[in-house]
Design a protein around this motif. Structure first.
Motif, mmCIF file in Angstrom:
data_model
loop_
_atom_site.group_PDB
_atom_site.id
_atom_site.type_symbol
_atom_site.label_atom_id
_atom_site.label_comp_id
_atom_site.label_asym_id
_atom_site.label_seq_id
_atom_site.Cartn_x
_atom_site.Cartn_y
_atom_site.Cartn_z
ATOM 1 N N THR A 162 0.014 -2.902 -6.353
ATOM 2 C CA THR A 162 0.572 -1.550 -6.317
ATOM 3 C C THR A 162 1.735 -2.824 -7.411
ATOM 4 O O THR A 162 2.071 -4.128 -6.669
ATOM 5 N N LEU A 200 -2.024 3.597 -4.562
ATOM 6 C CA LEU A 200 -0.727 4.883 -5.317
ATOM 7 C C LEU A 200 -1.051 6.532 -4.536
ATOM 8 O O LEU A 200 0.264 6.331 -4.244
ATOM 9 N N PRO A 238 3.552 4.315 -11.133
ATOM 10 C CA PRO A 238 3.089 4.906 -11.168
ATOM 11 C C PRO A 238 1.851 3.879 -11.691
ATOM 12 O O PRO A 238 1.920 4.713 -13.438
#
Length: 166
Positions: free
Chosen positions: A4, A59, A74
């Motif tokens: 991420t 996520l 995101p």
């Protein structure tokens, strides 16, 4: 390795990245056998796609219970690294491997990240990734939508600049 944006910040700060559960994806013998044809580059892309799907799962975990303002953008993130010490995990997936420990920044070959225009598709796919695994057709369409977005490629030395722009 699936990651991420927050994990990229940890990589930059600590100089190493510990993949969640040690899980990563690679061109394995099982992946090679699962395709009737394909160049090494095409099969590596298949492993990259598997890692990008795993990033969606990260996520989904990251977004639970946090304030919208506090979240990182995101985006699917995949960190490509040159690693020899892996254990094959065909019980998980043809391309799944387990790493023995964190990966040093020096081993990172490239970083792949979604562009900003993919954010709504990423958000939608992260919300339904488990449903897609269970055969939900609408969820599978959401995954198809996000996979229509190509991940951008960054050299490791570009990481500070990439994160500054987030």
């Amino acid at each position: 390795m699936p990651a991420t944006i927050g994990m990229l910040r940890q990589l930059l700060d600590a100089g190493e990245l510990a993949p969640v559960g040690g899980t990563a994806f690679a061109l394995t013998p099982a992946l090679r056998e699962s395709y009737t044809s394909g160049t090494t580059e095409e099969l590596e892309y298949a492993a990259l796609t598997d890692a990008a799907r795993a990033s969606l799962r990260l996520l989904g975990v990251d977004t639970e219970g946090e304030n919208v303002e506090d979240k990182e953008p995101p985006r699917r993130v995949v960190v490509s690294a040159d690693v020899d010490d892996v254990t094959l995990r065909p019980d998980l997936d043809d391309s799944a491997v387990k790493l023995s420990g964190p990966i040093a920044m020096a081993a990172v070959a490239a970083i792949h990240v979604d562009a900003p225009e993919a954010e709504s598709a990423v958000r939608a796919a992260a919300a339904v990734i488990d449903d897609a695994d269970l055969g939900d057709e609408d969820a599978e369409l959401a995954l198809g939508d996000v996979e229509d977005h190509e991940l951008a490629w960054y050299a490791p030395q570009e990481l500070p600049f990439l994160l500054e722009l987030m």
